[in-house]
Design an enzyme around this catalytic site. Structure first.
Site, mmCIF file in Angstrom:
data_model
loop_
_atom_site.group_PDB
_atom_site.id
_atom_site.type_symbol
_atom_site.label_atom_id
_atom_site.label_comp_id
_atom_site.label_asym_id
_atom_site.label_seq_id
_atom_site.Cartn_x
_atom_site.Cartn_y
_atom_site.Cartn_z
ATOM 1 N N HIS A 170 0.834 -1.208 0.000
ATOM 2 C CA HIS A 170 0.000 0.000 0.000
ATOM 3 C C HIS A 170 0.866 1.254 0.000
ATOM 4 O O HIS A 170 0.686 2.156 -0.824
ATOM 5 C CB HIS A 170 -0.914 -0.025 1.224
ATOM 6 C CG HIS A 170 -1.679 1.238 1.466
ATOM 7 N ND1 HIS A 170 -3.026 1.368 1.207
ATOM 8 C CD2 HIS A 170 -1.302 2.438 1.982
ATOM 9 C CE1 HIS A 170 -3.433 2.585 1.526
ATOM 10 N NE2 HIS A 170 -2.400 3.256 2.007
ATOM 11 N N GLU A 171 1.810 1.309 0.911
ATOM 12 C CA GLU A 171 2.597 2.528 1.061
ATOM 13 C C GLU A 171 3.543 2.759 -0.118
ATOM 14 O O GLU A 171 3.701 3.886 -0.586
ATOM 15 C CB GLU A 171 3.383 2.498 2.374
ATOM 16 C CG GLU A 171 2.510 2.659 3.611
ATOM 17 C CD GLU A 171 1.740 3.980 3.602
ATOM 18 O OE1 GLU A 171 2.277 4.995 3.141
ATOM 19 O OE2 GLU A 171 0.582 3.988 4.058
ATOM 20 N N HIS A 184 1.719 4.272 -2.879
ATOM 21 C CA HIS A 184 1.618 5.731 -2.764
ATOM 22 C C HIS A 184 2.819 6.381 -3.448
ATOM 23 O O HIS A 184 2.698 7.439 -4.068
ATOM 24 C CB HIS A 184 1.575 6.167 -1.300
ATOM 25 C CG HIS A 184 0.201 6.132 -0.699
ATOM 26 N ND1 HIS A 184 -0.884 6.722 -1.296
ATOM 27 C CD2 HIS A 184 -0.252 5.592 0.459
ATOM 28 C CE1 HIS A 184 -1.961 6.541 -0.532
ATOM 29 N NE2 HIS A 184 -1.593 5.851 0.532
ATOM 30 N N GLU A 229 -5.803 6.940 -2.016
ATOM 31 C CA GLU A 229 -5.896 5.858 -1.034
ATOM 32 C C GLU A 229 -6.405 4.575 -1.675
ATOM 33 O O GLU A 229 -5.931 3.480 -1.386
ATOM 34 C CB GLU A 229 -6.819 6.261 0.120
ATOM 35 C CG GLU A 229 -6.222 7.268 1.064
ATOM 36 C CD GLU A 229 -4.893 6.798 1.623
ATOM 37 O OE1 GLU A 229 -4.746 5.603 1.952
ATOM 38 O OE2 GLU A 229 -3.976 7.631 1.725
ATOM 39 N N HIS A 271 -9.837 8.018 3.521
ATOM 40 C CA HIS A 271 -9.952 6.569 3.687
ATOM 41 C C HIS A 271 -11.409 6.141 3.568
ATOM 42 O O HIS A 271 -11.717 5.102 2.973
ATOM 43 C CB HIS A 271 -9.377 6.145 5.036
ATOM 44 C CG HIS A 271 -7.931 6.454 5.178
ATOM 45 N ND1 HIS A 271 -7.490 7.654 5.669
ATOM 46 C CD2 HIS A 271 -6.830 5.747 4.859
ATOM 47 C CE1 HIS A 271 -6.170 7.663 5.662
ATOM 48 N NE2 HIS A 271 -5.748 6.518 5.164
#
Length: 600
Positions: free
Chosen positions: A397-398, A401, A430, A494
Site C-alpha cells: 500500500h505505502e 503511494h 488511497e 480513507h
C-alpha cells in the site's frame, strides 16, 4: 522527522515529482481478449526521449486553448511513456514567469507520428499572474509558516497557487520538526502572499493509519494482536554466490519474519563471512536500522549485517526480524510492478526502494516518505500496536503511494488541523494504494499471507480487517462508503476510497456472492444491477494504465471513470466487453456520465 497520516506534502509539489523523464513502453494498443503482454521498458536513449518531450512541449504551446499553457509558462517533463503502438504520453509540471504553479500539471498525448492527440490537465482555468510583488515579506511568511506548521521554517519560495479555481501569488514554505505529527515531521505550508492566509498545510509523509483512526482505536481501548507467521527454522544459507571470487556479490540468504515465517532474501556478500541486507538484484534495495531515532535521511541508518546470511528470529528480541518483513515486502512489491507492468522501481528509474525500521520511539505507524524515498516503520506505540507494521499489504500500500506520487501525484482538497485529509483526489489515491497493495499479495501468493481483497487483515483488529474492496462499508472503523454521492467532495480520504475500490472489485470479480481463496465476498451495486467481472489481471492493468497516462493531481471519481474508459479503449477497443464492463462497474457505484459535476 516524521509526519503522520496518509497523504501528502505533495499538495505543495509543483516542480519536481519523479525523476527527470523516463522513457518506457506501456500496456497498450490492441483490442484483445487477454491483457497485452507485460510491457518491456524501452530504451531510455536520450535522443528518443528528448524527441518525445520536445514534440509534446511544442504541442502544448500550439494547442494553448486546450492545454492552458501560455508563453509565460515553462514546462518541465517529469515522466514520458511510449506505448508499443508508438503513442506518447508526456507528463509536465510548469512554472509561470519563473514561479512553480501548484495545480498546473498536465499530460500531453501524442500519436505515433508525434501529432497532438489531446491533453489531461489539472485545474482548467488560465493562469495569468500579472504581478509578482508580494505584500508579505519572505521573513514574515517564514514566521507565519513556522507557527502554523509548529516547527522550523525553511526558505519561503514564491509560487502561483492555481488550485481550486484561483490564481494567487503565494509563498510555499517547508516546515521541519513539526509537532503536529505523532512522531514529528515535515509539512508544506502555502500562504497567500498578499494576506498571509493559509492556503494549505500538508504533512510530507504518507502514513498507513490516519490520526482519526488512531484516536478511535485508542478510545475503544483496542490492543491489537497481529497474527504472526509460525517460524520454521530453515537450513543454514550457504552464502555462496554464483561467482565465488570477488566481493561484493549477490548472495541468497534466509530470514525469519514476524508475519510470514521463513522467507528467502537476496543479500550482498561483502567478504567470505560477511553479508549486508542489501539486494543488488533489485536496484540495491536495502533496509537499515533507524536506532529508535526519527532520522531525516536513510544514510543515517545502520546497515544490518550478518556472518551467516540468516536474519531475524521471528520475534521482537532480534532487531533484524522487522527488517526481514520490510525487505521481503519491498522486494515483493518491486517484483509485482516489474513483472506486471514492466515498471522498474517506484519511480521507474531502475532504483530500488529503501526502508528504515525501528523508526522513532513508540511510533505506532508505517510511512512512505517521498523526501527520503523510503519506507519508515515504527515499532508500535505500546498501547494499540505492539509490533511494527511491517505486514506485506501495508508495505504494498505505502510503496504504491510512491508510485502515485511519481505519476499522477493525486492530492487531497483539504487537510484539517489534525492531519486528516479530505476530497476525491485524495480518496482515489488511497484507493489505488489499496488496489495495488492487494495486487501485491496476489502476485506474491505466499500461503502464510494468503492473497485477498482485504487490507490489514493481519493487524489483529476486532473488525478482522481494516478495509476491503468488495463491500467497503463493512469497514465501520473508518466509515468507508460503497457509492459516490455529492458528499464525496469532502469525505475523509480513507472513507471515500471505497467508491473507486468498489468499482475496481466489480470490474475484476463482478457483483454478488463468491468465495475466492477461502474468503467469502458479496459485492452489491447501487441499483441492484449485475456486473460480470473481467478478471483481476485485466482490471489491474486498466487501472494502472489510467493512473500513469490519464490521471493528474486533481483527478476525481468521474475523471477516474473517464481515465479507465480511455485505458480500456486503448487496450481492448471501444466495443469490447472490457470497455463496457468498466462503464458498468462505475455506474454500479453511482459514478456516471449523467451525474458528472460541473468542472472547476
Amino acid at each position: 522527522m516524521r509526519r503522520p497520516h496518509i497523504r501528502r506534502h505533495r499538495l505543495a509539489i509543483a516542480v519536481a515529482v519523479t525523476t527527470a523523464a523516463t522513457l518506457t513502453a506501456g500496456v497498450a494498443g490492441s483490442a484483445s481478449a487477454t491483457p497485452p503482454a507485460s510491457p518491456v521498458a524501452a530504451s531510455s536513449a536520450t535522443p528518443a526521449l528528448q524527441k518525445a518531450v520536445d514534440a509534446a512541449r511544442d504541442a502544448a504551446y500550439a494547442h494553448a486553448s486546450a492545454t492552458g499553457v501560455s508563453k509565460k509558462d515553462t514546462l518541465k517533463a517529469t515522466d514520458t511513456l511510449v506505448d508499443p503502438d508508438g503513442r506518447q504520453h508526456v507528463r509536465f509540471v510548469r512554472t509561470h514567469r519563473g514561479m512553480p504553479v501548484l495545480g498546473g500539471d498536465l499530460v500531453v498525448h501524442l500519436t505515433a507520428d508525434s501529432a497532438y492527440e489531446g491533453v489531461t490537465r489539472a485545474y482548467r482555468h488560465q493562469v495569468d499572474m500579472s504581478g509578482s510583488d508580494p505584500k508579505l515579506s519572505a521573513g514574515e511568511a517564514r514566521t507565519k509558516a513556522a507557527a502554523v506548521g509548529k516547527g522550523q521554517a525553511g526558505d519561503a519560495e514564491l509560487v502561483v497557487d492555481a488550485r481550486n479555481g484561483r490564481t494567487t501569488l503565494a509563498y510555499q514554505v517547508q516546515v521541519t520538526d513539526s509537532r503536529t505529527a505523532e512522531s514529528g515531521g515535515d509539512r508544506t505550508v502555502v500562504l497567500d502572499a498578499a494576506t498571509g492566509a493559509v492556503l494549505s498545510n500538508v504533512q510530507a509523509d504518507d502514513s498507513f493509519l490516519s490520526p482519526a483512526l488512531q484516536r478511535k482505536l485508542r478510545a475503544r481501548g483496542e490492543r491489537l494482536n497481529p497474527s504472526t507467521g509460525l517460524f520454521t527454522p530453515a537450513a543454514p544459507a550457504t552464502g555462496q554466490t554464483a561467482k565465488s571470487a570477488g566481493f561484493p556479490a549477490a548472495a541468497k540468504g534466509t530470514g525469519a519474519s514476524f508475519f510470514v515465517g521463513s522467507v528467502p532474501l537476496s543479500t550482498t556478500q561483502t567478504a567470505k563471512k560477511s553479508f549486508t541486507l542489501k539486494d543488488s538484484t533489485r536496484g540495491n534495495t536495502e533496509t537499515r536500522d533507524a536506532g529508535d531515532k526519527e532520522l531525516e535521511k536513510f544514510s543515517g541508518g545502520k546497515a544490518f549485517t550478518s556472518t551467516t546470511n540468516r536474519w531475524g528470529n521471528g520475534t521482537t528480541s532480534n532487531r533484524a526480524t522487522a527488517a526481514v518483513d520490510a525487505q521481503y515486502g519491498i522486494a515483493s512489491t518491486l517484483d509485482f510492478y516489474k513483472k506486471t507492468f514492466g515498471r522498474k522501481g517506484i519511480k521507474n528509474d531502475g532504483r530500488g526502494a529503501r526502508a528504515l525500521v525501528h523508526f522513532g520511539k513508540k511510533v505506532g505507524n508505517a510511512f512512505w516518505s517521498p523526501n527520503c524515498g523510503c519506507m519508515l516503520y515504527g515499532d508500535g506505540d505500546g498501547r494499540t500496536f505492539t509490533k511494527p507494521l511491517v505486514v506485506l499489504d501495508v508495505t504494498g500500500h505505502e510503496l504504491s503511494h510512491g508510485v502515485v506520487d511519481a505519476t499522477a501525484n493525486l492530492q487531497p482538497t483539504r487537510v484539517d488541523i489534525e492531519g486528516n485529509q479530505f476530497g476525491e483526489p485524495g480518496s482515489l489515491n488511497e484507493s489505488l494504494a489499496d488496489i495495488f497493495g492487494s495486487a501485491v499479495e496476489f502476485s506474491t501468493n505466499n500461503p502464510k499471507n494468503p492473497p485477498n481483497y482485504l487490507l490489514g487483515e493481519k493487524l489483529g483488529l476486532d473488525q478482522k480487517f481494516l478495509r476491503r474492496l468488495d463491500k467497503p462499508s463493512l469497514d465501520k472503523l473508518e466509515g468507508t462508503v460503497d457509492y459516490w454521492s455529492k458528499a464525496s467532495y469532502d469525505t475523509e480520504v480513507h472513507a471515500g476510497s471505497g467508491v473507486s475500490s468498489h468499482a475496481y472489485y466489480l470490474l475484476a470479480e463482478g457483483s454478488g456472492k463468491k468465495t475466492i481463496g477461502g474468503v467469502a465476498y458479496n459485492s452489491p451495486t447501487v441499483d441492484g444491477s449485475k456486473v460480470t467481472g473481467i478478471g483481476r489481471k485485466k482490471a489491474t492493468a486498466i487501472f494502472y494504465r489510467a493512473l500513469t497516462r490519464y490521471m493528474v493531481s486533481t483527478t476525481d471519481f468521474h475523471d477516474a471513470r473517464t481515465a479507465t474508459l480511455r485505458a480500456a479503449k486503448d487496450m481492448y477497443g471501444a466495443n469490447s466487453t472490457e470497455y463496457k464492463t468498466v462503464n458498468k462497474a462505475w455506474a454500479a457505484v453511482n459514478v456516471k456520465a449523467s451525474n458528472t459535476p460541473s468542472k472547476h
